[in-house]
Design a protein around this motif. Structure first.
Motif, PDB file in Angstrom:
ATOM      1  N   GLN A   1       0.775  -1.221  -0.162  1.00 47.44           N
ATOM      2  CA  GLN A   1      -0.073   0.099   0.220  1.00 47.44           C
ATOM      3  C   GLN A   1       0.830   1.301   0.016  1.00 47.44           C
ATOM      4  O   GLN A   1       1.995   1.192   0.891  1.00 47.44           O
ATOM      5  CB  GLN A   1      -0.774   0.193   1.049  1.00 47.44           C
ATOM      6  N   ARG A   2       0.548   2.400  -0.717  1.00 49.65           N
ATOM      7  CA  ARG A   2       1.236   3.537  -0.809  1.00 49.65           C
ATOM      8  C   ARG A   2       0.689   4.562   0.146  1.00 49.65           C
ATOM      9  O   ARG A   2       1.352   5.179   0.518  1.00 49.65           O
ATOM     10  CB  ARG A   2       1.219   4.229  -2.130  1.00 49.65           C
ATOM     11  N   ALA A   3      -0.684   4.309   0.438  1.00 49.58           N
ATOM     12  CA  ALA A   3      -1.376   5.270   1.415  1.00 49.58           C
ATOM     13  C   ALA A   3      -2.086   4.660   2.730  1.00 49.58           C
ATOM     14  O   ALA A   3      -2.788   3.563   2.127  1.00 49.58           O
ATOM     15  CB  ALA A   3      -2.033   6.332   0.724  1.00 49.58           C
ATOM     16  N   ILE A   4      -2.129   5.076   3.497  1.00 50.46           N
ATOM     17  CA  ILE A   4      -3.261   4.278   4.582  1.00 50.46           C
ATOM     18  C   ILE A   4      -4.320   5.137   4.863  1.00 50.46           C
ATOM     19  O   ILE A   4      -4.027   6.550   5.349  1.00 50.46           O
ATOM     20  CB  ILE A   4      -2.290   3.991   5.936  1.00 50.46           C
ATOM     21  N   VAL A   5      -5.507   5.013   4.680  1.00 53.06           N
ATOM     22  CA  VAL A   5      -6.902   5.995   4.974  1.00 53.06           C
ATOM     23  C   VAL A   5      -7.362   5.860   6.251  1.00 53.06           C
ATOM     24  O   VAL A   5      -8.409   6.418   6.392  1.00 53.06           O
ATOM     25  CB  VAL A   5      -7.836   5.638   3.679  1.00 53.06           C
ATOM     26  N   PHE A   6      -6.693   5.059   7.154  1.00 51.61           N
ATOM     27  CA  PHE A   6      -7.139   5.448   8.667  1.00 51.61           C
ATOM     28  C   PHE A   6      -5.958   5.320   9.661  1.00 51.61           C
ATOM     29  O   PHE A   6      -4.775   5.172   9.245  1.00 51.61           O
ATOM     30  CB  PHE A   6      -7.984   3.970   8.842  1.00 51.61           C
ATOM     31  N   ASN A   7      -6.080   5.638  10.739  1.00 54.24           N
ATOM     32  CA  ASN A   7      -5.272   5.685  11.732  1.00 54.24           C
ATOM     33  C   ASN A   7      -4.653   4.327  12.280  1.00 54.24           C
ATOM     34  O   ASN A   7      -5.512   3.675  13.207  1.00 54.24           O
ATOM     35  CB  ASN A   7      -5.459   6.788  12.867  1.00 54.24           C
ATOM     36  N   PRO A   8      -3.629   3.698  11.897  1.00 59.14           N
ATOM     37  CA  PRO A   8      -3.124   2.386  12.204  1.00 59.14           C
ATOM     38  C   PRO A   8      -2.747   2.574  13.751  1.00 59.14           C
ATOM     39  O   PRO A   8      -2.268   3.684  14.339  1.00 59.14           O
ATOM     40  CB  PRO A   8      -2.031   1.902  11.663  1.00 59.14           C
ATOM     41  N   THR A   9      -2.872   1.356  14.473  1.00 60.34           N
ATOM     42  CA  THR A   9      -2.318   1.421  15.799  1.00 60.34           C
ATOM     43  C   THR A   9      -1.038   1.209  15.909  1.00 60.34           C
ATOM     44  O   THR A   9      -0.285   0.655  14.893  1.00 60.34           O
ATOM     45  CB  THR A   9      -3.219   0.118  16.696  1.00 60.34           C
ATOM     46  N   TYR A  10      -0.311   1.295  17.155  1.00 62.21           N
ATOM     47  CA  TYR A  10       1.217   0.993  17.219  1.00 62.21           C
ATOM     48  C   TYR A  10       1.340  -0.477  17.062  1.00 62.21           C
ATOM     49  O   TYR A  10       2.582  -0.815  16.221  1.00 62.21           O
ATOM     50  CB  TYR A  10       1.319   1.170  18.879  1.00 62.21           C
ATOM     51  N   ASP A  11       0.655  -1.372  17.509  1.00 61.14           N
ATOM     52  CA  ASP A  11       0.778  -2.685  17.298  1.00 61.14           C
ATOM     53  C   ASP A  11       0.641  -3.116  15.673  1.00 61.14           C
ATOM     54  O   ASP A  11       1.659  -3.964  15.075  1.00 61.14           O
ATOM     55  CB  ASP A  11      -0.168  -3.690  17.770  1.00 61.14           C
ATOM     56  N   GLN A  12      -0.061  -2.238  15.017  1.00 64.89           N
ATOM     57  CA  GLN A  12      -0.055  -2.529  13.435  1.00 64.89           C
ATOM     58  C   GLN A  12       1.110  -2.032  12.813  1.00 64.89           C
ATOM     59  O   GLN A  12       1.601  -2.771  12.005  1.00 64.89           O
ATOM     60  CB  GLN A  12      -1.438  -1.971  13.017  1.00 64.89           C
ATOM     61  N   LEU A  13       1.637  -1.111  13.261  1.00 64.99           N
ATOM     62  CA  LEU A  13       2.811  -0.357  12.614  1.00 64.99           C
ATOM     63  C   LEU A  13       4.153  -1.180  12.845  1.00 64.99           C
ATOM     64  O   LEU A  13       4.794  -1.403  12.032  1.00 64.99           O
ATOM     65  CB  LEU A  13       3.011   0.815  13.105  1.00 64.99           C
ATOM     66  N   TRP A  14       4.103  -1.846  13.981  1.00 66.70           N
ATOM     67  CA  TRP A  14       5.141  -2.692  14.347  1.00 66.70           C
ATOM     68  C   TRP A  14       5.126  -4.160  14.281  1.00 66.70           C
ATOM     69  O   TRP A  14       6.091  -5.028  14.490  1.00 66.70           O
ATOM     70  CB  TRP A  14       5.660  -2.173  15.991  1.00 66.70           C
ATOM     71  N   ALA A  15       3.897  -4.401  13.442  1.00 67.33           N
ATOM     72  CA  ALA A  15       3.688  -6.002  13.508  1.00 67.33           C
ATOM     73  C   ALA A  15       4.712  -6.421  12.381  1.00 67.33           C
ATOM     74  O   ALA A  15       5.086  -5.721  11.489  1.00 67.33           O
ATOM     75  CB  ALA A  15       2.362  -6.148  13.031  1.00 67.33           C
ATOM     76  N   PRO A  16       5.366  -7.915  12.330  1.00 71.97           N
ATOM     77  CA  PRO A  16       6.233  -8.208  11.306  1.00 71.97           C
ATOM     78  C   PRO A  16       5.591  -8.338  10.110  1.00 71.97           C
ATOM     79  O   PRO A  16       4.262  -8.381   9.905  1.00 71.97           O
ATOM     80  CB  PRO A  16       6.688  -9.616  12.072  1.00 71.97           C
ATOM     81  N   ILE A  17       6.343  -8.466   8.794  1.00 66.12           N
ATOM     82  CA  ILE A  17       5.579  -8.385   7.608  1.00 66.12           C
ATOM     83  C   ILE A  17       5.182  -9.697   7.376  1.00 66.12           C
ATOM     84  O   ILE A  17       5.858 -10.559   7.744  1.00 66.12           O
ATOM     85  CB  ILE A  17       6.507  -7.943   6.559  1.00 66.12           C
ATOM     86  N   TYR A  18       4.036  -9.918   6.987  1.00 64.06           N
ATOM     87  CA  TYR A  18       3.281 -11.186   6.638  1.00 64.06           C
ATOM     88  C   TYR A  18       3.719 -11.597   5.183  1.00 64.06           C
ATOM     89  O   TYR A  18       3.843 -10.368   4.271  1.00 64.06           O
ATOM     90  CB  TYR A  18       1.690 -11.279   7.061  1.00 64.06           C
ATOM     91  N   GLY A  19       3.422 -12.921   4.932  1.00 66.78           N
ATOM     92  CA  GLY A  19       3.434 -13.017   3.433  1.00 66.78           C
ATOM     93  C   GLY A  19       4.741 -13.509   3.094  1.00 66.78           C
ATOM     94  O   GLY A  19       5.847 -13.551   3.771  1.00 66.78           O
TER      95      GLY A  19
END
Length: 538
Positions: free
Chosen positions: A22-40
């Protein structure tokens, strides 16, 4: 229903990991989301699936394990000692890896939690060993345990590491002794004070006149009362008036007595400094002997009662002109090429010396301490010239550059170095203080402005003489109308300041004519000195 659907979507948005593409995020992510490891399986921007910013190891990204360093050490050392350790990947409870037999035998202890019995047994064993070492004397165990007793002190005064050091060399070999002596000698030389660095010579002075004071009690250096400048116009000399001979080798510099010029001081390569009478007898008045090698430079203080000499014996001496006594001696262990006192009347105790080790050293002569070092030149320093009401000074050096300094501040405020420039071993200030004349070693005299920019005056250039290779002194007539300089073939050249044309040349010396000074009061008289040992008055 719509409300429930919206709530469910919001919950999903808040909990799902952020898509790295994603190039842009249209909502305010939480701290946990920002620091979560990359999936996939892979990351779209890197060959091995990890973004450059995520790397913290050459093999990719390594997450910190939440293991305390003490716990890690405990398990590591337990594994080394007993062969088993707790499994860090076990999510619930303790799983063990390694030798499970040893685990059962030792009841799962680690190296850091030995059972009480084991600890006691070890202590008792070590005590027994110590007592046997002491010679098998009977010792009360209660006293050994109590730190307040002498027995405990006796047992514990020795550190457990205080074993006998083996392999210590008792005697130094001859080679080592020799090296140690040389090193100590070298260190001693480095620590030696500045006064020990120059060669030490007994200071002597001989008076050659009839009497040191006349019938009125006036000193022999007192200027005659009736001498004044007869007119403001200077004329070029035509004939020889007088010759002073007394130096056995070449004369390297001459200076008239300040303001009056009734005496002339000369520095000889025969290690002597002599002062000569100009107006009356024309004889040598006093000889100053305090250097063991040739004298390089001399400089009067403002009133002429004292003067400085700089010699190749690495000493700078401050003399009393009248009595011939040395007031003080300065040395850094390097050869001084130029000495100057600050021309301000209230700063006559400050001495500047340009040295062979590229420094300009500033002494306070009252205390004998070095108060400043101007250390920017890349070659030996040749000249020091005060400009701008003595707030600044210009120095030239063998590095073919001119540097302008604020007095007292060791930072260059103007640095002049052009590819066409040559070394400038002599610089003179024009009587109106707006110009500097610099003897350039490509057989020309260049003129620099002393105003803010210190620019080369391209319209004024004096040439014709052959001075290459010699530090021939350049000078001005007191009214500023003439420029003069010696040259390498014994001639003295005079140029007109305005037109820059050669006005006259005089054949003065056999060999080099190194110095020339215009008399401060008598407008048409000039003194020259040369490497033939003569000083001539024209």
């Amino acid at each position: 229903m719509l409300a429930l659907t919206a709530a469910a979507q919001a919950h999903q948005t808040l909990n799902r990991p952020i898509d790295p593409t994603q190039r842009a995020i249209v909502f305010n992510p939480t701290y946990d989301q920002l620091w979560a490891p990359i999936y996939g399986p892979s990351h779209p921007y890197a060959r091995d699936g990890i973004a450059q910013g995520m790397r913290n190891h050459k093999l990719g990204f390594v997450e910190d394990a939440a293991i305390d360093s003490f716990i890690f050490d405990e398990q590591y050392n337990t594994f080394q000692r007993y062969g088993y350790a707790a499994d860090p990947s076990a999510s619930v409870g303790y799983n063990y890896v390694g030798d499970l037999e040893a685990l059962k035998q030792n009841d799962g202890i680690s190296v850091y939690n030995l059972p009480h019995q084991e600890q006691k047994r070890r202590r008792v064993d070590s005590k027994k060993e110590t007592e046997q070492d002491e010679g098998g004397e009977e010792v009360d165990h209660a006293e050994v345990e109590n730190p307040a007793t002498d027995t405990w002190l006796a047992k514990n005064k020795k550190s457990p590491w205080a074993g006998k050091k083996e392999g210590l060399q008792e005697e130094l070999t001859e080679e080592q002794k020799k090296y140690a002596e040389e090193y100590a000698k070298k260190k001693g030389e480095e620590r030696a004070g500045p006064s020990e660095k120059g060669e030490v010579v007994a200071d002597k002075s001989t008076f050659h006149g009839k009497e040191e004071r006349d019938y009125q009690g006036r000193s022999w250096i007192a200027p005659p009362k009736d001498v004044k400048a007869s007119n403001d116009h200077c004329y070029i000399p035509k004939r020889l008036v007088h010759t002073w001979s007394g130096h056995t080798k070449g004369v390297s510099a001459i200076r008239f007595f300040p303001k009056h010029g009734h005496l002339i001081l000369s520095a000889g390569m025969d290690t002597k400094v002599k002062i000569w009478d100009v107006f009356n007898s024309g004889k040598c008045m006093r000889t100053y002997m305090g250097h063991s090698k040739a004298v390089r430079d001399i400089s009067f203080c403002n009133d002429g009662t004292k003067f400085l000499t700089a010699g190749y014996d690495k000493n700078i001496k401050y003399w009393d002109t009248e009595t011939g006594k040395v007031i003080s001696t300065f040395s850094t262990g390097k050869i001084p090429y130029v000495v100057k006192l600050n021309p301000d009347d209230d700063k006559q105790n400050i001495l500047l010396a340009g040295m062979s080790d590229k420094k300009i050293v500033q002494w306070d002569m009252n205390t004998g301490q070095i108060t400043q070092e101007y250390d920017q030149h890349l070659g030996a320093v040749n000249t020091i010239t005060f400009v701008d009401d003595n707030r600044r000074f210009v120095t030239s050096s063998d590095d073919k550059s001119l540097r302008v300094w604020e007095f007292g501040i060791p930072v260059v405020i103007k640095y002049i170095s052009e590819p066409h420039m040559h070394s400038m071993p002599s610089i003179a200030l024009h009587p109106n203080t707006n110009w500097l004349a610099a003897q350039s070693l490509d057989n020309q005299i260049l003129i620099y402005s002393t105003r803010e920019r210190f620019q080369l005056n391209k319209k004024k250039r004096f040439a014709g003489h052959i001075a290459a290779g010699y530090a021939c002194q350049v000078n001005f007539s007191p009214d500023g109308r003439f420029v003069m300089s010696g040259d390498g073939e014994g001639r003295c050249w005079f140029w007109d300041w305005k037109s820059c044309k050669v006005f006259r040349t005089l054949k003065c010396h056999e060999g080099v004519c190194i110095g020339c000074e215009w008399h401060p009061l008598e407008q048409s008289k000039v003194a020259t000195c040369g490497w033939d040992g003569l000083i001539k008055y024209w």
